[in-house]
Design a protein around this motif. Structure first.
Motif, PDB file in Angstrom:
ATOM      1  N   ASP A  13       0.823  -1.212   0.000  1.00  0.00           N
ATOM      2  CA  ASP A  13       0.000   0.000   0.000  1.00  0.00           C
ATOM      3  C   ASP A  13       0.856   1.260   0.000  1.00  0.00           C
ATOM      4  O   ASP A  13       0.583   2.201  -0.745  1.00  0.00           O
ATOM      5  CB  ASP A  13      -0.943   0.006   1.202  1.00  0.00           C
ATOM      6  CG  ASP A  13      -2.048  -1.030   1.085  1.00  0.00           C
ATOM      7  OD1 ASP A  13      -2.291  -1.524  -0.037  1.00  0.00           O
ATOM      8  OD2 ASP A  13      -2.663  -1.351   2.114  1.00  0.00           O
ATOM      9  N   ARG A  71      -5.928   4.039   2.002  1.00  0.00           N
ATOM     10  CA  ARG A  71      -5.592   2.622   2.164  1.00  0.00           C
ATOM     11  C   ARG A  71      -4.243   2.459   2.852  1.00  0.00           C
ATOM     12  O   ARG A  71      -4.094   1.626   3.755  1.00  0.00           O
ATOM     13  CB  ARG A  71      -5.600   1.933   0.803  1.00  0.00           C
ATOM     14  CG  ARG A  71      -5.587   0.428   0.913  1.00  0.00           C
ATOM     15  CD  ARG A  71      -5.870  -0.224  -0.395  1.00  0.00           C
ATOM     16  NE  ARG A  71      -4.767   0.027  -1.314  1.00  0.00           N
ATOM     17  CZ  ARG A  71      -4.852  -0.130  -2.627  1.00  0.00           C
ATOM     18  NH1 ARG A  71      -5.980  -0.493  -3.173  1.00  0.00           N
ATOM     19  NH2 ARG A  71      -3.805   0.103  -3.377  1.00  0.00           N
ATOM     20  N   ALA A  72      -3.260   3.272   2.461  1.00  0.00           N
ATOM     21  CA  ALA A  72      -1.941   3.201   3.100  1.00  0.00           C
ATOM     22  C   ALA A  72      -2.032   3.611   4.568  1.00  0.00           C
ATOM     23  O   ALA A  72      -1.420   2.978   5.439  1.00  0.00           O
ATOM     24  CB  ALA A  72      -0.947   4.088   2.357  1.00  0.00           C
ATOM     25  N   SER A  75      -3.562   0.793   6.561  1.00  0.00           N
ATOM     26  CA  SER A  75      -2.592  -0.287   6.757  1.00  0.00           C
ATOM     27  C   SER A  75      -1.593   0.061   7.849  1.00  0.00           C
ATOM     28  O   SER A  75      -1.242  -0.780   8.680  1.00  0.00           O
ATOM     29  CB  SER A  75      -1.842  -0.581   5.461  1.00  0.00           C
ATOM     30  OG  SER A  75      -2.699  -1.085   4.483  1.00  0.00           O
TER      31      SER A  75
END
Length: 102
Positions: A13, A71-72, A75
């Motif tokens: 990610d 999304r990163a 994560s």
């Protein structure tokens, strides 16, 4: 999610987001440099085009790549939460207490 899978997901990610941002800078540099050449500026420095591209890509990348950034970030947050939980379990074991249930 397993530990190895969550760690590799984090790396994928973050690298995807970084790669997208770098590709945006490269594309903008090419457009600015090519635009300068089309306007008849033969001695247009590539470094100047790169610097303009970086300045333009900073806010543009945040807006364009918002899903990748979210999304990163998710994560990273999941990875941090797992590390915090493992650290608390280790501390309670070192104190001789029963580790907290998951």
């Amino acid at each position: 999610m397993s530990e190895a899978r969550s760690g590799s997901r984090l790396v994928i990610d973050v690298l995807a987001y970084m790669g997208a941002r770098l590709l945006l800078v490269v594309a903008l540099t090419a457009v600015i440099f090519g635009g300068g050449r089309l306007l008849g500026i033969r001695d247009f420095p590539l470094v100047v085009a790169l610097l303009f591209a970086i300045v333009i890509a900073l806010p543009l990348g945040i807006w364009l790549f918002a899903p990748l950034r979210r999304r990163a970030t998710a994560s990273i947050a999941a990875f941090d939460e797992r590390r915090r939980r493992e650290r608390e379990q280790l501390r309670s074991r070192l104190r001789g207490e029963e580790p907290p249930a998951e």
